[in-house]
Design an enzyme around this catalytic site. Structure first.
Site, PDB file in Angstrom:
ATOM      1  N   TYR A 152      -6.129   9.161   1.883  1.00 44.12           N
ATOM      2  CA  TYR A 152      -5.651   7.807   1.985  1.00 44.12           C
ATOM      3  C   TYR A 152      -6.705   7.052   2.365  1.00 44.12           C
ATOM      4  O   TYR A 152      -7.035   6.126   1.593  1.00 44.12           O
ATOM      5  CB  TYR A 152      -4.711   8.033   3.163  1.00 44.12           C
ATOM      6  CG  TYR A 152      -4.377   6.488   3.749  1.00 44.12           C
ATOM      7  CD1 TYR A 152      -3.478   5.898   3.118  1.00 44.12           C
ATOM      8  CD2 TYR A 152      -5.068   6.283   4.997  1.00 44.12           C
ATOM      9  CE1 TYR A 152      -3.308   4.581   3.578  1.00 44.12           C
ATOM     10  CE2 TYR A 152      -4.633   4.974   5.571  1.00 44.12           C
ATOM     11  CZ  TYR A 152      -3.862   4.244   4.632  1.00 44.12           C
ATOM     12  OH  TYR A 152      -3.629   2.899   5.328  1.00 44.12           O
ATOM     13  N   ALA A 193       0.930  -1.412  -0.237  1.00 43.00           N
ATOM     14  CA  ALA A 193      -0.088  -0.051   0.228  1.00 43.00           C
ATOM     15  C   ALA A 193       1.186   1.225   0.074  1.00 43.00           C
ATOM     16  O   ALA A 193       2.138   1.128   0.558  1.00 43.00           O
ATOM     17  CB  ALA A 193      -0.966  -0.019   1.158  1.00 43.00           C
TER      18      ALA A 193
END
Ligand SMILES: NC(=O)c1ccc[n+]([C@@H]2O[C@H](COP(=O)([O-])OP(=O)(O)OC[C@H]3O[C@@H](n4cnc5c(N)ncnc54)[C@H](OP(=O)(O)O)[C@@H]3O)[C@@H](O)[C@H]2O)c1
Length: 287
Positions: free
Chosen positions: A120, A55
């Site tokens: 995010y 990620a």
């Protein structure tokens, strides 16, 4: 079981390598970029399980680089899910408490509505949706407030600050679940071993604390005077990405799957200290 682990060099990835058994392949991001769908598909061939712990995790930078974060956290997750589906493999997608807005006053259920506050969080929420639309029966494993042996984390920041400052101001108005990466890795391994039903699971340690309470517990275990930690508010600590104020995740998924519940966060922290997770920081300098 042959497992392809994406993000195996990360903080959580390191512990997943320890719990997922011997037949784990964990290519570095330089060898396999999850943004390259064809490459991920080719890499997943012949595997029984694909775990995506890769990620873009720089929460504040994502505010100004949402396109890059989206390419990795949403499109990359979709690539990984598609590759697992083509290979006929089970699939685990790591996600986060940042998919929620933090305005609740009781633990978020696994099926609570997503409403991310930050870039995010938006990219991770879109990743979840894409994974659910792409793989027939994935595991979405949300975690939060992680600390582990490597990588930046709140405890490492606290212990580093303790070496340099007499007092440390820590916010007391954000509440969450401090969580050891090893516990997340064990919970994921338990899901796989039990062949539990697909769905959303919350892999966080049990109980809750503010960052201030967590910091005091860290100081205690490090042999430092906890009174050196002083409470402050988020208003005094403004950062580019907004943080959810209340990040407590419910654990009903484990009960529904007849699996062990996550243990209390203080117990996990005790074992992490005993296991030497912070040994490099617990020098004479810190004390
Ligand atoms: N840390 C937390 O507190 C926290 C909280 C909630 C959820 N999570 C989630 O938990 C998972 C693991 O987090 P973490 O803290 O272990 O993250 P991390 O330490 O930042 O590791 C992320 C890993 O992803 C790799 N990666 C990044 N971009 C990639 C790409 N394009 N292709 C392939 N690999 C790529 C990185 O490789 P390089 O280093 O080579 O770039 C690194 O190995 C993530 O899904 C994260 O969103 C973390």
């Amino acid at each position: 079981m042959r497992t392809l682990l994406l993000g195996g060099a990360g903080m959580l990835g390191a512990d997943l390598r320890r719990t997922l058994g011997r037949k784990v392949e964990a290519p570095a991001s330089s060898e396999l970029d999850i943004r390259d769908g064809a490459a991920v598909e080719a890499a997943a061939e012949g595997f029984d399980l694909v775990v995506n712990a890769a990620a873009y995790t720089r929460v504040d930078d994502a505010e100004t680089h949402e396109d890059v974060a989206h390419a990795i956290n949403a499109l990359g997750a979709e690539n990984a899910a598609r590759a697992a589906a083509s290979a006929g493999a089970r699939f685990v997608q790591l996600s986060t408490d940042y998919v929620f807005d933090g305005r609740a006053d009781e633990p978020y259920r696994e099926d609570a509505a997503l409403n991310p506050l930050s870039a995010y969080g938006r990219t991770k929420a879109d990743g979840e949706r894409r994974v659910l639309a792409t793989h027939p029966d994935p595991y979405i494993v949300r975690t939060a407030w992680l600390y582990g042996a490597g990588g930046p984390s709140f405890p490492r920041t606290m212990l580093t600050l303790a070496a340099k400052n007499e007092t440390v101001d820590v916010v007391d108005d954000q509440v969450g679940q401090p969580t050891w990466t090893m516990d997340v890795a064990r919970l994921i391994s338990a899901l796989i071993e039990a062949n539990a039903p697909g769905g959303v699971y919350h892999a966080t340690n049990a109980g809750s604390a503010s960052w201030f309470v967590f910091a005091r517990e860290l100081f205690l275990r490090a042999g430092l005077d906890p009174e050196r930690v002083r409470p402050t508010t988020s208003a005094a600590f403004v950062r580019p990405a907004p943080r959810p104020a209340f990040s407590v995740l419910g654990h009903d998924g484990w009960t529904r799957a007849a699996l062990h519940l996550p243990r209390p966060w203080r117990d996990a922290l005790d074992e992490a200290f005993a296991d030497g997770v912070f040994a490099d920081l617990l020098t004479e300098g810190v004390r």
